[in-house]
Design a protein around this motif. Structure first.
Motif, mmCIF file in Angstrom:
data_model
loop_
_atom_site.group_PDB
_atom_site.id
_atom_site.type_symbol
_atom_site.label_atom_id
_atom_site.label_comp_id
_atom_site.label_asym_id
_atom_site.label_seq_id
_atom_site.Cartn_x
_atom_site.Cartn_y
_atom_site.Cartn_z
ATOM 1 N N SER A 57 0.833 -1.213 0.000
ATOM 2 C CA SER A 57 0.000 0.000 0.000
ATOM 3 C C SER A 57 0.863 1.257 0.000
ATOM 4 N N ASN A 58 0.209 2.372 -0.268
ATOM 5 C CA ASN A 58 0.859 3.683 -0.238
ATOM 6 C C ASN A 58 0.560 4.388 1.081
ATOM 7 N N ILE A 59 1.546 5.134 1.560
ATOM 8 C CA ILE A 59 1.423 5.961 2.755
ATOM 9 C C ILE A 59 1.644 7.401 2.302
ATOM 10 N N SER A 126 -3.110 3.105 2.768
ATOM 11 C CA SER A 126 -3.517 2.567 4.068
ATOM 12 C C SER A 126 -3.377 3.619 5.165
ATOM 13 N N VAL A 127 -2.518 4.617 4.961
ATOM 14 C CA VAL A 127 -2.344 5.710 5.922
ATOM 15 C C VAL A 127 -2.195 7.023 5.150
ATOM 16 N N VAL A 128 -2.961 8.037 5.564
ATOM 17 C CA VAL A 128 -2.804 9.388 5.021
ATOM 18 C C VAL A 128 -2.661 10.346 6.196
ATOM 19 N N VAL A 129 -1.661 11.220 6.125
ATOM 20 C CA VAL A 129 -1.393 12.183 7.194
ATOM 21 C C VAL A 129 -1.599 13.605 6.684
ATOM 22 N N LEU A 130 -2.336 14.387 7.475
ATOM 23 C CA LEU A 130 -2.430 15.840 7.298
ATOM 24 C C LEU A 130 -2.044 16.449 8.648
ATOM 25 N N LEU A 153 -8.477 5.621 0.266
ATOM 26 C CA LEU A 153 -8.068 4.742 1.365
ATOM 27 C C LEU A 153 -8.628 3.332 1.178
ATOM 28 N N LYS A 154 -7.801 2.359 1.522
ATOM 29 C CA LYS A 154 -8.251 0.974 1.546
ATOM 30 C C LYS A 154 -9.157 0.771 2.775
ATOM 31 N N PRO A 155 -10.042 -0.236 2.758
ATOM 32 C CA PRO A 155 -10.817 -0.548 3.959
ATOM 33 C C PRO A 155 -9.878 -0.797 5.145
#
Length: 241
Positions: A57-59, A126-130, A153-155
């Motif tokens: 997955s991408n972060i 799988s993870v997104v940060v703001l 986002l993935k489940p």
């Protein structure tokens, strides 16, 4: 060695705040002395990313500045075939971020990009940060950005959002502002610095109430949203898809 933030120490014509080369030079000092609990927020984001990252997955670190969150996520993630995409619209920030990342070895690749986060395609995340980023996005673009993140986002994926927020009413808001200004005074900022910085940032950063953030997350479709950190008018929350 970190340079000390003295940008607003002398009386000057005040222009809108921007993440330019001057700010980049003093940013670590500025953020530590201005945001209560910043070190705790960053290190915990790394741990949460390690917990929720998924294989293949991408972060995303959107508004990555000098890469503090990217570095702590890279240290904590041990899933297979993950990559971090770090994005910021400040060229001086991105250049310094690349230098910081080069100083640490890791098996997790990082793609550092200069660009507008509202135009970034979020996919297979799988993870997104703001991390104190959304507050600098024009209010009319925030809903679309968060919807785009949710769709990408993935489940079981998460959004980690830190924000400075407004009190729910004027009296509560003034109380929080006063507490924050006391924090800055205790960290060595003068009344002139506090006043000039407030003027510089008021047109650029438009905070919303905490309840409006929580309601929006629910309406977008996140299954649960939890504030895990708050000090004065600063908070960090996790939203799970």
């Amino acid at each position: 060695m970190t340079s000390k933030d003295s940008i607003y120490a002398n009386k000057q014509p005040i222009e809108d705040f921007s993440f330019d080369a001057r700010v980049v030079e003093v940013f670590p000092d500025m953020i530590q002395r201005s945001v209560p609990g910043y070190t705790t927020i960053v290190s915990t984001m790394g741990k949460l990313a390690g917990q929720y990252a998924q294989n293949n997955s991408n972060i995303y670190d959107l508004g990555c500045s000098l890469g503090a969150v990217t570095l702590t996520m890279r240290r904590n993630i041990n899933k297979e075939n993950c990559q971090i995409i770090a994005l910021d619209n400040s060229e001086p920030m991105i250049e310094r971020c690349k230098l910081h990342l080069e100083g640490f070895r890791s098996d997790i690749p990082v793609d550092v990009r200069l660009g507008d986060i509202t135009q970034c395609k979020i996919e297979n995340a799988s993870v997104v940060v703001l991390n104190f980023t959304l507050q600098f996005i024009p209010k009319e673009k925030r809903q679309a950005l968060l919807e785009q993140i949710f769709q990408g986002l993935k489940p079981g994926g998460i959004l980690l959002l830190s924000e400075k927020f407004r009190g729910e009413n004027e009296q509560a808001n003034e109380l929080l502002i006063d507490l924050h200004h006391d924090f800055k005074r205790a960290n060595g900022y003068s009344e002139l610095e506090i006043s000039q910085k407030r003027t510089a940032i008021e047109n650029v950063m438009q905070p919303e109430t905490l309840s409006s953030h929580l309601t929006r997350m629910q309406n977008i479709g996140f299954s649960q949203t939890q504030v895990w950190y708050q000090c004065f008018n600063f908070c960090s929350l996790i939203a799970i898809k």
